[in-house]
Design a protein around this motif. Structure first.
Motif: not given
Lengths: 342, 146
Positions: A160-161, A194, A243, A251, B1-2, B4-6, B9, B12-13, B15-20
Motif C-alpha cells: 500500500p505504500t 533516516l 511525514l 520545526e 533541523m532538529k 531525529l533518531t532513526k 523516525y 513515525l514512518a 504510523k504514517a504507512s497504511p498497512p495491508t
C-alpha cells in the motif's frame, strides 16, 4: 550576480526566466486529473518503439521538441542541456538527445532530477555561462519496473505504500528575458538518510530530505510559508507527504495550507491503481511543466516553491541491507522579479 | 533541523504507512487459491474418467495448469488477477509458471541468449535452487534412516 545566502541557498539576482516548457505523458497520465494540461499524451505506452528504453528516449525527445517549438528555437540556439532519468547510465537522456548536438550534461538525482537540472540551467544563465539552457527529465513505468522491480507480467502484489512510476517527461527552456516565470532562488539539498530500508516505501525515505531542504530555505531567506501561494514537493506521495508535514510541524514551520505533492496531483488515487501516488523523474517534471509553470506565468500564483525529491535507491545496495538516502532540491519560482529580500 | 533518531523516525514512518488490508487480501487469496486447486481436482477427475491412470493423470493436471498460467501471462491476464489474489495465485504451480513466463516476455528484447536465456530464472531461480537442495537433504535422510 548570484548571491550566496548560505552553503545551500543561492539568490539569483538576474532572475533567469523560464521561457518555454512542455509536458508529455502516457496512458495512465492521460486518464489522470491533469490530462487536459499536458502538451501531448500518447495512449500507446511504447511511443511507437520496440523496447521500453527506446520508448522513454522517444518520449523525452518529444518533450524537448515540443518545448523548443513553443519557444520557436532550434537545437543550435540552446547552449547547454541538463538531462537525467532513472535508467542505468541515464540512457533515457543520452539516447533521447543524442541527435540534437547540444552540449550535454547528464545528471542523476533520482526523482529529484527535474529540480536539479532546472537549478543547473538557471545557475548557468545567472553566471553568464550560457544565453539559453534547457532542463529535461523523464521516467517510464515499464523501463523502471524492469530495472528496479519485476517483469511487467509477473503476478506480484504491490505494498500500500508503494508508488507508481509516472510515464512522463517535462522539458523547460531557461534564458534571459522580462517574461515570467522567474527563478529567484535555488536551494541545493544535502543527502539525508533516516534509516528507511523498505524500497516499497520511498515516500518515507524522501520526506526527511524534503523537510531538511525546506527548513534550510526558510532559515536562509527569512521567508515564511505564508509568503508562498503553493509549496510543491516532487513525489512524496501519501505517506511521504504526511511525514513531511509532521516533520516541519515539529520545526515550527507548518506548511499544510500551502503544500501539494506532484505525486498526488498527477493521478486520482481513488480511481487509478497507484497506491500511495505517483513517482519518478517524469512525475514532478510533467506536473511542473503542465500544472505549475502556466499558473505562475498567468499570475494565478505569484510565488511557488518547487521541491523535487529523490530516493537515491539502488536495488543492489538495498539487497545488501543498506538504507535509502533521500535528497531534495528547491527552486523558488515567481511571477515577479521582486525586490531584494523577497 | 532538529535531530531525529532513526528509531524515532521509524516509529513515525510506521504510523504514517497504511498497512495491508488483510481482512480483504487473505480471504481473496484463500478463495482464488482454492478455486485453482478445485480446477486441478476437476481436471484430475476428468483425466481419470477419460481413462488415464492416476499418476499420469496428475502429471497431466500439472501440465494443464502450467499451460493455462503461461497462456494467461501472455494474454496480460495473470498479473491483473494476481493483483487481487496475491498468494492465491502465487502459491499453486500456476504462480511458478508465471514467474518463469514473465521474465521470458520481459527480457526477449535483449535476445535469446543474454535476454531470455540468462534472465528466465531470475525470479524462480531461488525456488529451484533451494527446492533441489532441500530434496537432496531429504533424500540423504531417507537413505540413511528410511
Amino acid at each position: 550576480m548570484a548571491k550566496r545566502l548560505s552553503r545551500s541557498t543561492i539568490r539569483l539576482e538576474s532572475c533567469p526566466s523560464i521561457q518555454a516548457w512542455a509536458a508529455v505523458g502516457g496512458k495512465m497520465e492521460g486518464e489522470g486529473p491533469l490530462a487536459d494540461e499536458f502538451d501531448f499524451l500518447n495512449p500507446d505506452t511504447t511511443f511507437g518503439e520496440s523496447t521500453w528504453e527506446k520508448a522513454e528516449s522517444r518520449m523525452m525527445r518529444t518533450a524537448v521538441d515540443r518545448a523548443f517549438a513553443k519557444a520557436k528555437v532550434c537545437p543550435s540556439d540552446v547552449d547547454i542541456i541538463f538531462a537525467g532519468d532513472l535508467l542505468n547510465q541515464c540512457v533515457g537522456s543520452t539516447y533521447g538527445l543524442r541527435e540534437l548536438e547540444i552540449p550535454f550534461l547528464g545528471l542523476y538525482g533520482a526523482c529529484s532530477t527535474m529540480a536539479e537540472s532546472l537549478c543547473m540551467a538557471s545557475l548557468f544563465i545567472e553566471g553568464g555561462l550560457a544565453e539559453r539552457t534547457a532542463a529535461v527529465t523523464s521516467s517510464h513505468f515499464c523501463s523502471a519496473e524492469r530495472q528496479f522491480r519485476f517483469p511487467l507480467e509477473y503476478g506480484g502484489q504491490r505494498a500500500p505504500t508503494a508508488q507508481w512510476t509516472a510515464t512522463a517527461s517535462g522539458a523547460a527552456l531557461v534564458g534571459r528575458s522580462m517574461a515570467a516565470p522567474f527563478v529567484r532562488e535555488v536551494c541545493i539539498g544535502s543527502i539525508v538518510d533516516l534509516g528507511i530500508t523498505d524500497a516499497a516505501n520511498m515516500g518515507a525515505a524522501m520526506a526527511p530530505a524534503a523537510a531538511s531542504t525546506i527548513a534550510a530555505y526558510f532559515h536562509d531567506t527569512h521567508l515564511k510559508p505564508a509568503d508562498f501561494d503553493r509549496i510543491f514537493t516532487g513525489d512524496l506521495g501519501l505517506v511521504g507527504s504526511t511525514l513531511l508535514l509532521e516533520l516541519l510541524e515539529r520545526e515550527g514551520l507548518p506548511i499544510s495550507a500551502q503544500h501539494a505533492d506532484c505525486g498526488l496531483l498527477l493521478y486520482d488515487r481513488q480511481s487509478q491503481d497507484v497506491h500511495a501516488g505517483g513517482s519518478g523523474c517524469g512525475c514532478s517534471a510533467s506536473v511542473l511543466c503542465s500544472h505549475i509553470l502556466p499558473r505562475v506565468q498567468k499570475g494565478e500564483w505569484k510565488d511557488v516553491l518547487f521541491v523535487a525529491t529523490g530516493a537515491l535507491m539502488s536495488p543492489t545496495l538495498v539487497q545488501q541491507g543498506e538504507s535509502i538516502p533521500g535528497i531534495a532540491h528547491l527552486l523558488h519560482i515567481s511571477n515577479t522579479r521582486g525586490k531584494e529580500g523577497m | 533541523m532538529k535531530k531525529l533518531t532513526k528509531n524515532e523516525y521509524s516509529t513515525l514512518a510506521d504510523k504514517a504507512s497504511p498497512p495491508t488490508k488483510s481482512y480483504r487480501t487473505i480471504p481473496t487469496a484463500f478463495l482464488v487459491g482454492g478455486l485453482i486447486c478445485t480446477l486441478g481436482q476437476g481436471l484430475l477427475n476428468l483425466y481419470q474418467y477419460l481413462g488415464l491412470p492416476e499418476k499420469t493423470a496428475s502429471a497431466a493436471v500439472s501440465v494443464s495448469l502450467i499451460f493455462l498460467s503461461v497462456l494467461a501471462t501472455g494474454l496480460n491476464v495473470y498479473d491483473n488477477l494476481a493483483k487481487y489474489a496475491g498468494a492465491g495465485t502465487l502459491v499453486p504451480i500456476t504462480g511458478f509458471a508465471n514467474a518463469v513466463a514473465s521474465p521470458a516476455l520481459e527480457f526477449k528484447s535483449e535476445g535469446l541468449i543474454l535476454g531470455i536465456g540468462a534472465k528466465l530464472f531470475t525470479i524462480s531461480g531461488p525456488v529451484i535452487v533451494y527446492g533441489i537442495a532441500a530434496s537432496c537433504v531429504y533424500g540423504l535422510l531417507y537413505y540413511l534412516f528410511g
